[in-house]
Design an enzyme around this catalytic site. Structure first.
Site, short mmCIF file in Angstrom:
data_model
loop_
_atom_site.label_atom_id
_atom_site.label_comp_id
_atom_site.label_asym_id
_atom_site.label_seq_id
_atom_site.Cartn_x
_atom_site.Cartn_y
_atom_site.Cartn_z
N ASP A 245 -15.53 -27.31 -9.15
CA ASP A 245 -14.76 -26.13 -8.54
C ASP A 245 -13.97 -25.22 -9.53
OD1 ASP A 245 -12.74 -25.14 -6.48
OD2 ASP A 245 -13.59 -26.94 -5.54
N HIS A 276 -7.96 -22.86 -5.49
CA HIS A 276 -8.98 -23.74 -4.69
C HIS A 276 -9.10 -24.92 -5.29
CE1 HIS A 276 -12.77 -24.46 -2.88
NE2 HIS A 276 -12.58 -24.08 -1.68
N SER A 424 -14.48 -26.59 2.77
CA SER A 424 -14.02 -27.02 1.34
C SER A 424 -13.06 -28.30 1.38
CB SER A 424 -13.44 -25.81 0.54
OG SER A 424 -14.30 -25.06 -0.04
#
Length: 484
Positions: A245, A276, A424
């Site tokens: 990520d 994120h 996600s």
């Protein structure tokens, strides 16, 4: 070891073929035509401008690949929060105070300057009775009033209306005296405010409203309930989970003791975005108020994305590192074009016994299949909301394997927390849930876990597996009890 050697060999000898990148966006305001243009699937290509947006309609341009015959490595676009305008200057994350950003962008304001010198206490404060902890919209026996006059005038007003002066001070910002009057005879607040309005010595009159600190303490992610996982019993203790990520903010309290190791697959690129990756790690194994699905799991975090993008070689490097760490689960919350090298790497990782979990994508119902989710042996996860409704932006297709919560969830983000939406985050929920299964039964194979998830999922769409929900909503309690 043979499987690992195959991965390394493919990386060293492979050549890349350019392929279009598919932008991952959570923007609910995009029309289907705009989504099609982002993915270059509009029937009349001339209707899209060179940046990927529909011509003549104000469509937002995408971060598409270059034109004019340039050959690029196939870029994989991570399933990020909506990006700020390109002209926006990078912002420094604010120090964590447990609050949740309300804009959903993942950006936080610059940190406030640290206090210098001694702490200053309010001056001229006359307190007859201290404030009390109160629940509700306002304190039921108090009013706040600004008064044009000194302490003598304040007391005169109190005597005239049968009130108690509980505190008074000179407010610098209001530019006048602020008085907290107590109502000792049971009159409603509204009545007292109306009575005070007739006195010219009072300027402004308000209830003493209650405000709630917007911290994450006490928040239980709704995902626990939807996937039938008891938050008090949840554990992924010592299960190794790799996450590929963005960079992370490992100072976030939710990640305290969670990160076993980190690997930077793009060390020459400065780290700018950490939201994120922090959210994904936190949803899997976060601790404290923002507890993840599998507290106790050990996260092996590979930074492979910046600015929402990565390349195949970078991602393969991260996958190799994860394989060397003998992780049981690899979480891949990104989507892009089909690439045989990535397919080979996933196939070999699965042959080693690794459970592969990937986001199905956020490009809408007409988007092409998203990879690596669409490869055989990868659990493709789509996102549902608190009422088990499908996220409108989710990709659809026969490759969708299972559904999990991924809409408007509170998660760690940067130095604080945020409300996040996307496949996600649904993938992270599934990775954490699988860590619970492996903690309870370490000998379970990847094949056995996949079969159990499919057999026990709660059917949400048409009977049986479908292109929207896959086999249905994850039911981890049933999957854990499933007999092989």
């Amino acid at each position: 070891m043979a499987a690992k050697a195959v991965i390394h060999s493919m990386i060293l000898t492979a050549t890349f073929v350019a392929a279009p990148a598919f932008a991952q966006t959570n923007d609910p305001n995009l029309t289907q035509k705009q989504l099609d243009c982002l993915n270059r699937t509009t029937a009349a290509g001339g209707e899209c401008d060179k940046d990927g947006g529909p011509t003549g309609n104000g469509g937002a341009p995408s971060n598409g690949t270059a034109t004019g015959g340039a050959v690029l490595l196939p870029a994989l676009i991570v399933d990020l929060f909506p990006n700020p305008p390109a002209s926006a200057a990078p912002q420094t994350p604010a120090p964590s105070n447990g609050t949740s950003s309300s804009n959903g962008s993942g950006n936080t304001p610059p940190p406030a300057p640290a206090p210098s010198g001694p702490v200053t206490v309010p001056q001229g404060l006359n307190v007859a009775e201290p404030p009390r902890a109160i629940a509700g919209e306002f304190v039921p026996d108090e009013v706040l009033v600004t008064v044009a006059g000194d302490a003598g005038v304040v007391q005169q007003i109190a005597n005239s209306f049968g009130l108690q002066v509980r505190s008074q001070r000179q407010s610098r910002l209001l530019g006048t005296t602020l008085v907290r009057f107590g109502i000792t005879d049971g009159r409603p607040v509204g009545v007292v405010l109306a009575q005070l309005a007739a006195d010219g010595r009072t300027q402004r009159r308000e209830p003493n409203h209650i405000y709630t600190l917007q911290q994450a303490a006490g928040i239980v992610n709704y995902a626990f309930d939807r996937i039938a996982l008891d938050a008090k019993q949840a554990s992924g203790e010592n299960v190794r989970v790799a996450v590929i990520d963005t960079g992370i903010d490992d100072t976030n309290p939710a990640l305290a003791g969670v990160i076993a190791e980190q690997y930077d697959a793009m060390p020459n690129v400065p780290v700018e975005k950490r939201d994120h990756g922090t959210s994904v790690d936190g949803l899997i194994a976060g601790v404290g108020p923002l507890e993840g699905m599998a507290p106790g799991a050990k996260i092996y975090h590979a930074r492979a994305f910046e600015g929402g993008k990565s390349t195949m070689d970078v991602i393969l490097s991260a996958l190799d590192w994860a394989a060397e760490k003998n992780v049981r689960i690899i979480n891949m919350s990104f989507v892009g074009p089909k690439n045989d090298l990535l397919g080979t790497a996933c196939r070999n990782a699965r042959a080693m016994g690794t459970v592969l979990v990937a986001a199905a994508g956020n490009n809408g119902p007409k988007a092409p299949y998203g990879y690596p989710a669409a490869f055989d042996g990868v659990i493709a996860v789509t996102a549902t909301d608190a009422k088990d409704g499908l996220m409108p932006q989710a990709n659809r297709g026969a490759y969708v394997f299972i559904s999990a919560p991924g809409v408007e969830m509170v998660a760690p983000s940067g130095a604080g927390s945020d409300v996040v939406t996307g496949t996600s985050f649904a993938a992270a929920i599934v990775s954490g849930a699988i860590a619970n299964l492996l903690h309870a039964a370490p000998d379970r194979t990847a094949d056995e876990i996949e079969k159990a998830l499919a057999a026990t999922a709660k059917d949400l769409g048409p009977k049986g597996r479908d292109n929207d929900f896959g086999y249905g909503l994850l039911d981890i309690k049933a999957a854990g009890a499933a007999k092989e």
